[in-house]
Design a protein around this motif. Sequence first.
Motif, PDB file in Angstrom:
ATOM      1  N   GLN A   1      31.324 -87.215  -9.171  1.00 38.60           N
ATOM      2  CA  GLN A   1      30.967 -88.611  -9.654  1.00 38.60           C
ATOM      3  C   GLN A   1      32.445 -89.265 -10.128  1.00 38.60           C
ATOM      4  OE1 GLN A   1      27.677 -86.844 -12.135  1.00 38.60           O
ATOM      5  NE2 GLN A   1      26.415 -88.418 -11.434  1.00 38.60           N
TER       6      GLN A   1
ATOM      7  N   LYS B   1      23.344 -90.114 -19.436  1.00 35.96           N
ATOM      8  CA  LYS B   1      22.312 -89.582 -18.933  1.00 35.96           C
ATOM      9  C   LYS B   1      22.448 -89.392 -17.062  1.00 35.96           C
ATOM     10  CE  LYS B   1      18.934 -93.344 -18.718  1.00 35.96           C
ATOM     11  NZ  LYS B   1      18.178 -93.912 -19.452  1.00 35.96           N
ATOM     12  N   TYR B   2      23.372 -90.015 -16.634  1.00 34.50           N
ATOM     13  CA  TYR B   2      23.714 -89.843 -15.094  1.00 34.50           C
ATOM     14  C   TYR B   2      24.660 -88.673 -14.536  1.00 34.50           C
ATOM     15  CZ  TYR B   2      21.118 -94.079 -15.868  1.00 34.50           C
ATOM     16  OH  TYR B   2      20.031 -94.994 -16.365  1.00 34.50           O
TER      17      TYR B   2
ATOM     18  N   LYS C   1      32.039 -83.156 -19.418  1.00 33.98           N
ATOM     19  CA  LYS C   1      30.839 -83.867 -19.918  1.00 33.98           C
ATOM     20  C   LYS C   1      30.654 -83.893 -21.485  1.00 33.98           C
ATOM     21  CE  LYS C   1      25.966 -83.334 -18.022  1.00 33.98           C
ATOM     22  NZ  LYS C   1      25.169 -82.429 -17.567  1.00 33.98           N
TER      23      LYS C   1
ATOM     24  N   GLN D   1      29.388 -90.412  -5.540  1.00 28.78           N
ATOM     25  CA  GLN D   1      28.640 -91.575  -6.348  1.00 28.78           C
ATOM     26  C   GLN D   1      29.706 -92.235  -7.415  1.00 28.78           C
ATOM     27  OE1 GLN D   1      25.615 -90.648  -9.463  1.00 28.78           O
ATOM     28  NE2 GLN D   1      24.537 -92.237  -8.707  1.00 28.78           N
TER      29      GLN D   1
ATOM     30  N   LYS E   1      26.098 -85.372 -13.585  1.00 21.42           N
ATOM     31  CA  LYS E   1      25.313 -84.130 -13.438  1.00 21.42           C
ATOM     32  C   LYS E   1      26.294 -82.885 -13.580  1.00 21.42           C
ATOM     33  CE  LYS E   1      22.654 -86.597  -9.838  1.00 21.42           C
ATOM     34  NZ  LYS E   1      23.261 -87.377  -8.729  1.00 21.42           N
ATOM     35  N   ASP E   2      27.627 -82.998 -13.316  1.00 16.19           N
ATOM     36  CA  ASP E   2      28.212 -81.810 -13.495  1.00 16.19           C
ATOM     37  C   ASP E   2      29.105 -81.890 -14.433  1.00 16.19           C
ATOM     38  OD1 ASP E   2      27.806 -81.442 -10.691  1.00 16.19           O
ATOM     39  OD2 ASP E   2      29.143 -82.688  -9.790  1.00 16.19           O
ATOM     40  N   ASN E   3      29.972 -80.957 -14.671  1.00 17.25           N
ATOM     41  CA  ASN E   3      30.496 -80.453 -16.109  1.00 17.25           C
ATOM     42  C   ASN E   3      31.847 -81.443 -16.113  1.00 17.25           C
ATOM     43  OD1 ASN E   3      28.942 -78.692 -17.114  1.00 17.25           O
ATOM     44  ND2 ASN E   3      30.119 -76.955 -16.161  1.00 17.25           N
TER      45      ASN E   3
END
Length: 271
Positions: free
Chosen positions: A4, A118-119, A210, A50, A121-123
Amino acid sequence: MIRQAIIPLAGLGTRLLPLTSVFAKELLPMHGKPGIEYILDECIDAGIKQVIFIISNKKKMIKDYFYSDKFYKKIIKKKKDPRIIKEYKKILKYKKMIKFVYQNKPLGTGDAVLKTKKYIKDNFFLMLLPDDLIIKNNCSKSMIKIHKKYKSSVMASMKVDKKSVSRWGIYKLNKKLTNSNYIIDDVIEKPSISEAPSDKAVIGRYILPKKIFSKLQNQKPGKGGEIHITDAIQSLIYNGSKFIAHNFSGKYLDCGSMDGYIKSSMEISKL
Ligand code: UTP
């Protein structure tokens, strides 16, 4: 794996006034193509799946650019022009991978990043600042390789004129890993010449962890009253997080100032 990317686009673009009084600077053409498409192509080529755009109500035209299906379909039906069909296909490809989130008050880059919390996903995720174009070498791709090797956060770095350090985030470098990669000890947003620990500046490509979101949640405004991503990074470094400064090999083009935009457009047209 870095899948992302986020792109803050909610700034006011005051350095490009009067163009930005009615227009999003990221859609300004550079050799016939909006600047943001160069950034998207860099992401796609680096394997990003994304991209999250942080826009504002004032910059909704950026979303409209990717959501003009009705218009394209009507024109294509009438004209069947292969060029327009090709352009529409390209727009559809971008649209599929972009998610839009909003930051309606431009409180700073740190606040913009927080909107994506909140979108993610990965670290780790990639962040690109669209004012900074890097041509001739895919900087994001190189940084992802470094991230894989060292399992670390990575930021793009470039030597700047000592007199201009107060325009940039400036690194304090520690250990040399390779000729173009250094462990960072500190990063200071817009330091004075006497405060600046080096002449190596942060350029707009970051691989961030993250856990930066928990720092950003409590981040106080810094220089100029804005919430800066650099201050959250500094705080992570002070808490022991590993960050690498990567001296990229491509050519940097500044598209955020009027002079820079004009010169960058000329440079790109020579490619
Ligand atoms: P800058 O502060 O360098 O540029 O933000 P700006 O605000 O767009 O333009 P000027 O300085 O008024 O001319 C760096 C990046 O961060 C985004 C901007 O859109 C730009 O891509 N940004 C900045 C946000 O998304 N939100 C903010 O609150 C501030």
